[in-house]
Design a protein around this motif. Structure first.
Motif, PDB file in Angstrom:
ATOM      1  N   UNK A  58      -4.178   0.877   2.478  1.00 21.72           N
ATOM      2  CA  UNK A  58      -4.082  -0.353   1.701  1.00 21.72           C
ATOM      3  C   UNK A  58      -5.465  -0.679   1.141  1.00 21.72           C
ATOM      4  N   UNK A  59      -5.502  -1.055  -0.136  1.00 18.50           N
ATOM      5  CA  UNK A  59      -6.781  -1.392  -0.754  1.00 18.50           C
ATOM      6  C   UNK A  59      -7.735  -0.216  -0.828  1.00 18.50           C
ATOM      7  N   UNK A 106       3.187  14.108   2.686  1.00 20.15           N
ATOM      8  CA  UNK A 106       4.016  13.310   1.788  1.00 20.15           C
ATOM      9  C   UNK A 106       3.431  11.905   1.724  1.00 20.15           C
ATOM     10  N   UNK A 107       3.336  11.347   0.503  1.00 21.75           N
ATOM     11  CA  UNK A 107       2.867   9.977   0.362  1.00 21.75           C
ATOM     12  C   UNK A 107       4.029   9.109  -0.111  1.00 21.75           C
ATOM     13  N   UNK A 108       4.255   8.020   0.593  1.00 24.84           N
ATOM     14  CA  UNK A 108       5.363   7.116   0.291  1.00 24.84           C
ATOM     15  C   UNK A 108       4.791   5.733   0.005  1.00 24.84           C
ATOM     16  N   UNK A 159       0.825  -1.202   0.000  1.00 24.94           N
ATOM     17  CA  UNK A 159       0.000   0.000   0.000  1.00 24.94           C
ATOM     18  C   UNK A 159       0.856   1.248   0.000  1.00 24.94           C
ATOM     19  N   UNK A 160       0.505   2.172   0.848  1.00 25.01           N
ATOM     20  CA  UNK A 160       1.248   3.434   0.935  1.00 25.01           C
ATOM     21  C   UNK A 160       1.071   4.018   2.327  1.00 25.01           C
ATOM     22  N   UNK A 161       1.876   5.014   2.621  1.00 25.61           N
ATOM     23  CA  UNK A 161       1.774   5.714   3.888  1.00 25.61           C
ATOM     24  C   UNK A 161       1.721   7.208   3.583  1.00 25.61           C
ATOM     25  N   UNK A 184       8.290  -3.068   2.263  1.00 25.61           N
ATOM     26  CA  UNK A 184       9.463  -2.229   2.503  1.00 25.61           C
ATOM     27  C   UNK A 184       9.084  -0.750   2.556  1.00 25.61           C
ATOM     28  N   UNK A 185       9.466  -0.091   3.644  1.00 27.69           N
ATOM     29  CA  UNK A 185       9.230   1.339   3.839  1.00 27.69           C
ATOM     30  C   UNK A 185      10.563   2.031   4.086  1.00 27.69           C
ATOM     31  N   UNK A 186      10.793   3.101   3.324  1.00 24.60           N
ATOM     32  CA  UNK A 186      11.996   3.913   3.549  1.00 24.60           C
ATOM     33  C   UNK A 186      11.653   5.365   3.238  1.00 24.60           C
TER      34      UNK A 186
END
Length: 280
Positions: free
Chosen positions: A98-99, A67-69, A45-47, A75-77
């Motif tokens: 997510x979704x 900010x969208x990552x 998904x995304x954060x 994996x998150x960075x």
């Protein structure tokens, strides 16, 4: 020659200082981690990371933004300006998506670190209690919400006679108050309570005058006619001339029990006047 070298060196120092100012940026800390779902699969998904305006520890102003990552295979960075020097007054609000839905929300307080940080090192236990003047998410002062004070002032308030569990009425001063009386009483529309079946004495008796003929000479000149009583209310008066309803203020005026016809509405010889009204 010496002068030229001195000018060149001074120019290089100036350009170097200019480039340093242009390309300078606040120190950043790296957040790097792998996220899993409860079933052991990796989060996809995304954060979305949001923050209020604040000043970094090295003196840079960080403006309010988001900010969208993306998070791929868990994996998150991301690199962010540290906020731990501000205490709990400033933090990052983070929503994991997510979704197409927000799965959960958390807050981050990021320290200065040369090594990548795990989420367990930056995650706050709950939403921080913040001072609204610091740009946080705490309660806002009443004056900062446009129109709220005026809207609250229009809401009815309870007075000292308010008692829970009783019927309410509006007091003469506009407050909510409880109806006083016995539990077996009946309540009237004005909020007073009386024993059921009892009628209070009437202060006045309303009477009716039907098909009355006003007193006056009908000769096309006389415009003033008298009634037997003064209509109460004045708006209850219905005046008919030859079966046509006359309009108060346009065809005639009423003062107490006196009718005065206006303009071309003055009755002539042979006209028939009939009135209906209430009086006390």
């Amino acid at each position: 020659m010496f002068f030229i070298r001195w000018v060149v060196m001074l120019s290089l120092v100036f350009v170097g200082t200019l480039f340093q100012g242009v390309f300078a940026q606040p120190a950043l800390s790296t957040i790097q981690d792998t996220l899993y779902r409860a079933d052991g699969s990796k989060f996809e998904g995304s954060v979305t990371i949001e923050w209020k305006s604040f000043e970094s520890a090295d003196g840079f102003t960080v403006s309010r933004q988001s900010l969208m990552v993306p998070i791929r295979a868990g994996f998150l960075r991301v690199r962010l300006v540290p906020t731990s020097h501000l205490g709990s007054a400033t933090s990052y609000q983070v929503r994991f998506n997510s979704g197409g839905k927000v799965q959960f929300t958390e807050h981050w307080a990021i320290p200065e670190s040369a090594m990548p940080l795990k989420l367990t090192q930056i995650r706050l236990a709950g939403a921080p209690s913040q001072n609204p003047e610091s740009g946080g998410q705490g309660p806002l002062p009443l004056a900062m919400v446009t129109g709220l004070a005026e809207a609250l002032s229009q809401r009815p308030a309870k007075d000292s006679a308010y008692v829970p569990g009783r019927l309410l009425r509006s007091s003469p001063t506009g407050f909510l108050t409880s109806v006083s009386g016995n539990f077996t009483d009946c309540v009237r529309v004005d909020g007073t309570a009386i024993p059921c079946g009892a009628e209070p004495p009437s202060s006045s008796v309303v009477l009716f005058s039907d098909a009355e003929t006003p007193q006056g000479v009908m000769n096309g000149t006389n415009a003033v006619f008298a009634l037997d009583h003064s209509p109460a209310p004045a708006g209850s008066l219905m005046l008919f001339r030859n079966g046509l309803l006359q309009r108060m203020g346009i065809d005639f005026q009423l003062s107490a029990s006196t009718i005065t016809f206006l303009g071309g509405s003055v009755p002539g010889a042979g006209d028939l006047l009939t009135v209906y009204y209430r009086y006390e």
